[in-house]
Design an enzyme around this catalytic site. Structure first.
Site, PDB file in Angstrom:
ATOM      1  N   GLY A 378       0.607  -1.185  -0.142  1.00  0.00           N
ATOM      2  CA  GLY A 378       0.068   0.113  -0.011  1.00  0.00           C
ATOM      3  C   GLY A 378       0.805   1.343  -0.093  1.00  0.00           C
ATOM      4  O   GLY A 378       0.690   2.212  -0.654  1.00  0.00           O
ATOM      5  N   ALA A 379       1.958   1.184   0.747  1.00  0.00           N
ATOM      6  CA  ALA A 379       2.834   2.297   0.777  1.00  0.00           C
ATOM      7  C   ALA A 379       4.057   1.795   1.624  1.00  0.00           C
ATOM      8  O   ALA A 379       4.054   0.713   2.113  1.00  0.00           O
ATOM      9  CB  ALA A 379       2.449   3.382   1.831  1.00  0.00           C
ATOM     10  N   MET A 380       5.040   2.520   1.496  1.00  0.00           N
ATOM     11  CA  MET A 380       6.455   2.006   1.697  1.00  0.00           C
ATOM     12  C   MET A 380       7.292   3.165   2.400  1.00  0.00           C
ATOM     13  O   MET A 380       7.355   4.246   1.705  1.00  0.00           O
ATOM     14  CB  MET A 380       7.207   1.381   0.759  1.00  0.00           C
ATOM     15  N   ASN A 382      10.323   4.312   2.990  1.00  0.00           N
ATOM     16  CA  ASN A 382      11.516   4.772   2.577  1.00  0.00           C
ATOM     17  C   ASN A 382      11.992   5.930   3.398  1.00  0.00           C
ATOM     18  O   ASN A 382      11.226   7.054   3.116  1.00  0.00           O
ATOM     19  CB  ASN A 382      11.778   4.734   1.266  1.00  0.00           C
ATOM     20  N   HIS A 414       0.864   6.358   9.079  1.00  0.00           N
ATOM     21  CA  HIS A 414       1.702   5.002   9.249  1.00  0.00           C
ATOM     22  C   HIS A 414       3.022   5.451   8.943  1.00  0.00           C
ATOM     23  O   HIS A 414       3.946   4.979   9.510  1.00  0.00           O
ATOM     24  CB  HIS A 414       0.603   3.971   8.633  1.00  0.00           C
ATOM     25  N   GLU A 415       3.101   5.808   7.628  1.00  0.00           N
ATOM     26  CA  GLU A 415       4.587   5.841   7.075  1.00  0.00           C
ATOM     27  C   GLU A 415       5.388   6.814   7.824  1.00  0.00           C
ATOM     28  O   GLU A 415       6.704   6.730   7.909  1.00  0.00           O
ATOM     29  CB  GLU A 415       4.351   6.127   5.604  1.00  0.00           C
ATOM     30  N   HIS A 418       6.861   5.778  10.943  1.00  0.00           N
ATOM     31  CA  HIS A 418       8.168   4.843  10.696  1.00  0.00           C
ATOM     32  C   HIS A 418       9.421   5.715  10.661  1.00  0.00           C
ATOM     33  O   HIS A 418      10.397   5.270  10.982  1.00  0.00           O
ATOM     34  CB  HIS A 418       7.861   4.140   9.581  1.00  0.00           C
ATOM     35  N   GLU A 437       5.767  -2.981  12.753  1.00  0.00           N
ATOM     36  CA  GLU A 437       4.311  -2.648  11.853  1.00  0.00           C
ATOM     37  C   GLU A 437       3.182  -2.609  12.930  1.00  0.00           C
ATOM     38  O   GLU A 437       2.235  -1.897  12.496  1.00  0.00           O
ATOM     39  CB  GLU A 437       4.180  -3.768  11.044  1.00  0.00           C
TER      40      GLU A 437
HETATM   41  N1  BES Z   1       6.676  -1.413   5.601  1.00  0.00           N
HETATM   42  C1  BES Z   1       5.522  -1.705   5.065  1.00  0.00           C
HETATM   43  C2  BES Z   1       5.329  -1.720   3.568  1.00  0.00           C
HETATM   44  C3  BES Z   1       5.622  -3.351   3.191  1.00  0.00           C
HETATM   45  C4  BES Z   1       4.715  -4.333   3.518  1.00  0.00           C
HETATM   46  C5  BES Z   1       6.976  -3.713   2.412  1.00  0.00           C
HETATM   47  C6  BES Z   1       4.901  -5.391   3.145  1.00  0.00           C
HETATM   48  C7  BES Z   1       6.976  -4.774   2.319  1.00  0.00           C
HETATM   49  C8  BES Z   1       6.260  -6.060   2.640  1.00  0.00           C
HETATM   50  C9  BES Z   1       4.569  -0.263   5.326  1.00  0.00           C
HETATM   51  O1  BES Z   1       5.004   0.576   6.159  1.00  0.00           O
HETATM   52  C10 BES Z   1       3.196  -0.808   5.625  1.00  0.00           C
HETATM   53  O2  BES Z   1       3.022  -1.349   6.510  1.00  0.00           O
HETATM   54  N2  BES Z   1       2.100  -0.373   4.602  1.00  0.00           N
HETATM   55  C11 BES Z   1       0.761  -0.848   4.635  1.00  0.00           C
HETATM   56  C12 BES Z   1       0.071   0.403   4.904  1.00  0.00           C
HETATM   57  C13 BES Z   1      -0.359   0.542   6.281  1.00  0.00           C
HETATM   58  C14 BES Z   1      -1.255   1.572   6.649  1.00  0.00           C
HETATM   59  C15 BES Z   1      -0.997  -0.794   6.871  1.00  0.00           C
HETATM   60  C16 BES Z   1       0.534  -1.497   3.370  1.00  0.00           C
HETATM   61  O3  BES Z   1       1.217  -1.408   2.491  1.00  0.00           O
HETATM   62  O4  BES Z   1      -0.723  -1.658   3.306  1.00  0.00           O
HETATM   63 ZN    ZN Z   2       4.365  -0.101   8.264  1.00  0.00          ZN
END
Ligand code: BES
Ligand code: ZN
Length: 993
Positions: A378-380, A382, A414-415, A418, A437
């Site tokens: 959904g998002a990362m 970085n 959320h991001e 982090h 997470e």
């Molecule tokens: N670090 C994750 C993104 C991620 C997820 C990277 C799985 C590699 C594998 C990011 O911080 C995250 O948790 N994104 C969520 C959104 C959040 C609002 C729950 C996502 O991608 O859904």
């Molecule tokens: Zn996350």
């Protein structure tokens, strides 16, 4: 707005300062590129990169060959070379390079990485990137072998005849390179030296390499989109968890922090972004090609999984009114349409909120956020350059629903959370992913609340996280939050950790912790934790230590230490149901299992007992926090007399369910039916959810649970309705192919009609939408349940709105209502509706709108159309790869599509696994999604057969989900057998006036 900023800036300063290093880099890269071009002209990449015939096979563990792309299988190009990989050794399976974890003898300090992605295809039709990397590392224990992660990279031979150059920072002599090779299974570049590196000395390893810029959504990959009829290509990255090694050779573990100097080479019309702010962009000529070279500020000490490199033709908007420059990047038309404005407006306030919450300033000079057309998660997060799916960053009043808006606010929060928790202070290894997470998934609600204080968004964690994860954590096949470091080794094992337990249980238990400590104490502990470990790594108990320090300094009263209390929640799987007997004051706890007959084979160090904080009220009056520390206890305060009642787990702050004696249940039901607002809104949702789940676990009768829905005809609040719908969804799944369906529809239609009429009046006959955020959600629920239960007025309404759009070409449907209106209209319609929606899907100018249409296209009741749609999901020109699995799940959610989707997934398993198996979330979702309705012996047999048939292909990150599906199906079969008659009778009795 300074659009085209880079281009205009660089034109004036071409070649002003061509640092020696930069020139060397460019020449090196340009040479590599020409070499590769030449090679590619002769034959394909694979052909030129066969291992030397002398290569011993013992150094290569028998890995799955399907995991390898066409391309390099060895570091050594054919031809005369001094490189001789070691011959068969005595214990090949126990060599350093056969282990997935890096040895600790070498520690990276700094990298200098230059990458040049090509946004047009080479002679073989491939997109590639070339690169050069220098890594400076410290030898902390002498060794004669260097292991550095590398995956799917092809190395060039340097002037020393090897694929790497090793020098000492001191300038002194270094051992010669004996041989080098790649280990595709463990993903290393191995450098065998003639002699040992000296403890305490610094060295530099230099490599020149080439990789494919594939459309595989991992490592350095490409994303594509069409703008004004022209195809545009973006080079972008997704490193977490283990794909930085696909972009350049690196010590790719979270504890191997280092600083990075990044340089990107890119075409004239493009811009380049990375974690650091750009220092300068210069215009240079390479291979007769005019290109730009952008250098970025050195990063802080950071983990490789947080790196990002992006080259695009995007536009941006910015806010430089505070110390931190905030920029939002997206496709130019999206920026021009103002779709980045919401994110830009909310980022500053959320950043400020977290600076206060953590009591640490944002550690970087800029915060970039970018919306990518192809993105797996959904998002990362970085560091300094957060990447998003377009739907999670771009907002347009005309197209986006309030739900889309909330998603954007929470995902940004959320991001950004982090940036400190995760990026500044990082887990030592992936086994502690839940802390990273789970924490961000908890505080995202705090950040979103700051951005939108009128929404009450913090309440929603109960539906979106607590209840979501209860469903899986109540299975015997669940698992504890924590894993042992040694149990998490392979990339597949790491990917499998990104599950509902990690996110939602992590968030739920941290929220409980913050609540019983009080937010002030929680923040205090957090703040010293972040200060102490800034730029370093931790294990989860380090947080407990700092929270305990805060408890001690503030004199907070707890029955046990933070560690002792929390261990019961993080070291054992599952959660308790607390039973309160209001006649005797006896309170007891028991491991809650959806299927009480399922066998729990996972042992627990606490014998499935928890230390349970209980916030509770008596007849509406909130009482003192009470702890249940043993299997059962006498709590005299919880006895009642007369009309008094007890309600426990106020606002569902605790991670447990509650059951009562029958008399108290009756009183609570009575309050619901007579004066439901005496019970807090979250607890009205709780009573429904607990009752339905206690019934599934055979702790109470199913009809007792159904009784919690009778008061709904008077309920106007969103959360109780959402809770009921969520639980009734299970009834739909189990019964929508049986004779229970009709009476169930009649009953629910009767219950929802008053709500439907309420919103009809409130909105002036649907002219508008309500003002409150939760009301807006509930209006959507009212319409979708009314239509689903066959309320004719609803069906006519949705079909007519959709027809109006088809006839006039103007879409007047409010964005909030679009998903449900589209779905209902397409379900009721035929070819014209489907084809119209498909056209709109393909031409949508915002991903949010496309997503609504993509989901609705799965609502058709025509099997042939669903089958064709299933085929579309594997054609990336029609459905983006990132959306394939969710589209299959949409189809499976449709009662007509369920068996089609299951057949499709079974028939294509190998293909789907290889194409889409790399991702993390989508895979377990896919298995859960297509098997959700399973409730017959026959389906169970099919599921087991599927597991057996594909044992050798495997299920990757979906393995656990497959076992959970088998357990769920077994439970469903029993549940349907035992409940069908009762349920049929109850619905029949309740629906006859
Ligand atoms: N670090 C994750 C993104 C991620 C997820 C990277 C799985 C590699 C594998 C990011 O911080 C995250 O948790 N994104 C969520 C959104 C959040 C609002 C729950 C996502 O991608 O859904
Ligand atoms: Zn996350």
């Amino acid at each position: 707005m300074a659009k085209g900023f880079y281009i205009s800036k660089v034109v004036g300063i071409v070649c002003v300062v061509a640092a020696v290093g930069a020139v060397a880099t460019i020449i090196a890269l340009s040479v590599v590129y020409s070499q590769e071009q030449a090679k590619n002209n002769d034959s394909n990449l694979q052909g030129t990169n066969q291992p030397p015939t002398t290569a011993p096979t013992t150094a290569e563990p028998p890995g799955p060959t399907t995991a390898e792309p066409p391309g390099p299988t060895t570091a050594e190009p054919p031809g005369p070379t001094t490189a001789e990989p070691p011959g068969p050794t005595t214990a090949p399976s126990n060599e350093l390079w056969d282990k997935y974890r890096l040895p600790t003898n070498l520690v990276p300090i700094h990298y200098n990485v230059t990458l040049w992605p090509r946004l047009t295809t080479d002679a073989t039709g491939k997109y590639i990137f070339t690169g050069e990397s220098l890594v400076e590392f410290l030898c902390v224990e002498e060794t004669d072998v260097i292991l550095i992660h590398s995956n799917k990279l092809n190395y060039s031979t340097l002037e020393n005849g090897h694929s790497a150059r090793l020098t000492a920072v001191s300038g002194g002599t270094v051992p010669g390179i004996n041989s080098m090779w790649l280990t595709p299974e463990t993903q290393y570049l191995v450098v065998q030296l003639d002699g040992k590196l000296t403890k305490g000395d610094l060295y530099i390893l230099e490599t020149v390499f080439l990789g494919e810029l594939a459309d595989d959504l991992g490592g350095f990959y490409r994303s594509e989109y069409i703008e004004n009829g022209v195809k545009k290509v973006i080079a972008t990255t997704q490193m977490q968890p283990t794909d930085a090694r696909k972009a350049f050779p690196c010590f790719d573990e979270p504890a191997m922090k280092a600083t990075f100097d990044i340089t990107l080479i890119h075409d004239l019309q493009t811009i380049a972004l990375s974690n650091g702010k750009e220092i300068e962009t210069t215009n240079v000529t390479m291979d007769g090609e005019n290109v730009l070279v952008t250098k970025f500020e050195r990063t802080e000490r950071m983990s490789t999984y947080l790196l990002a490199f992006i080259v695009s033709e995007f536009g941006f908007i910015q806010d430089n009114s505070s110390d931190v420059l905030v920029r939002i990047y997206a496709r130019k038309p999206a920026i021009d349409a103002g779709q980045g404005a919401y994110a830009l407006n909310k980022t500053g306030p959320i950043l400020k909120f977290f600076e206060q919450y953590y009591n640490v300033s944002y550690p970087l000079p800029k915060s970039d956020q970018i919306a990518l057309p192809d993105f797996n998660a959904g998002a990362m997060e970085n560091w300094g350059l957060i990447t998003y799916r377009e739907t999670n960053l771009l907002y347009d009043e005309e197209y986006s629903s309030n739900s889309n808006k909330q998603r954007i606010a929470t995902i940004i929060a959320h991001e950004l959370a982090h940036m400190w928790f995760g990026n500044l202070v990082t887990i030592r290894w992936w086994n502690d992913l839940w802390l990273n997470e789970g924490f961000a998934s908890y505080v995202e609600y705090l950040g979103a609340h700051e951005a939108e204080p009128t929404w009450n968004v913090k309440d929603l964690i109960v539906l979106s996280d607590v209840y979501r994860v209860f469903a899986v954590d109540a299975l015997a096949s669940s698992h504890p939050l924590t894993s042992k470091e040694e149990d998490i080794q392979t990339p597949a094992q790491i990917n499998e950790l990104f599950d509902a337990i990690t996110y939602s249980k992590g968030a739920s238990v941290l929220r409980m912790l913050s609540d019983f400590l009080t937010e002030d104490v929680f923040k205090k502990g957090l703040q010293t934790y972040l200060k102490t470990f800034a730029f370093e790594n931790t294990v989860y108990t380090d947080l407990w230590t700092h929270l305990q320090m805060a408890v001690d300094t503030t004199g907070t009263a707890l029955p046990k230490s933070v560690n002792d209390i929390m261990n019961t929640w993080v070291l054992q799987m599952g959660f308790p149901v607390v039973t309160i007997n209001t006649a005797t004051g006896n309170v007891s706890q028991k491991h809650f299992l959806l299927d009480p007959e399922s066998e729990v084979t996972t042992p627990s160090p606490y014998n499935y007992e928890w230390i349970v904080p209980m916030q509770w009220m008596k007849t509406g009056v909130v009482q003192n926090l009470t702890w249940l520390e043993t299997k059962s206890a006498s709590i005299p305060a919880m006895t009642v007399t007369g009309n008094e009642w007890v309600l426990a787990n106020i606002d569902v702050v605790g991670y447990y369910r509650v059951n009562y004696d029958q008399a108290n249940w009756d009183k609570l039901l009575n309050v619901l039916n007579t004066d439901h607002e005496l019970i807090p809104v979250i607890n009205r949702a709780q009573l429904v959810d607990d009752a339905f789940n206690l019934a599934r676990a055979k702790i109470i009768q199913t009809v007792e649970a159904l009784k919690t829905t009778t008061y709904l005809s008077k309920e106007r609040a969103y959360m109780p309705w959402a809770s009921a719908i969520n639980n009734l969804d299970y009834f739909y799944l189990m019964f929508d192919r049986s004779e229970v369906y009709g009476p169930m529809q009649d009953y629910l239609r009767k219950q929802v009609t008053p709500l439907f009429n309420y919103y009809k009046t409130l909105t002036g006959n649907w002219a508008d939408v309500p003002t409150g955020h939760m009301d807006q959600y509930n209006q959507v629920n009212a319409i979708s349940l009314a239509c689903r239960t066959g309320l004719q007025e609803c069906q006519e309404l949705t079909s007519s709105w959709f027809r109006d759009w088809m006839n006039t070409g103007v879409n007047k449907i409010h964005p909030n209502l679009r998903s449900t209106v589209y779905c209902n209209a397409i379900a009721a319609g035929g070819t014209a509706e489907w084809e119209f929606a498909w056209d709109q899907f393909q031409t949508a100018s915002i991903a949010t709108e496309a997503d609504k249409l993509r989901a609705a296209l799965a609502c058709t009741k025509e099997a042939w159309r669903l089958n064709r749609y299933l085929e579309y999901t594997l054609n990336p020109d029609l459905i983006r790869k990132q959306d394939a699995t969710s589209t299959i799940i949409y189809i499976a959610n449709n009662v007509v599509g369920q068996s089609l989707a299951w057949d499709f997934v079974r028939a294509r398993w190998e293909y789907i696994f290889n194409q889409y198996g790399g991702g993390s979330f989508s895979f377990s979702n896919l298995i859960n999604g297509v098997t959700e309705r399973f409730s017959t012996e026959f389906e169970l047999q099919q599921l087991k057969q599927f597991k057996a048939d594909n044992a050798d292909i495997g299920f990757g990150s979906g393995s656990l989900a497959l076992d959970q599906s088998i357990e769920r199906t077994t439970g469903n079969i029993k549940w349907v057998t035992e409940n069908k008659n009762n349920v049929l009778n109850w619905f029949t009795a309740e629906s006859t006036p």
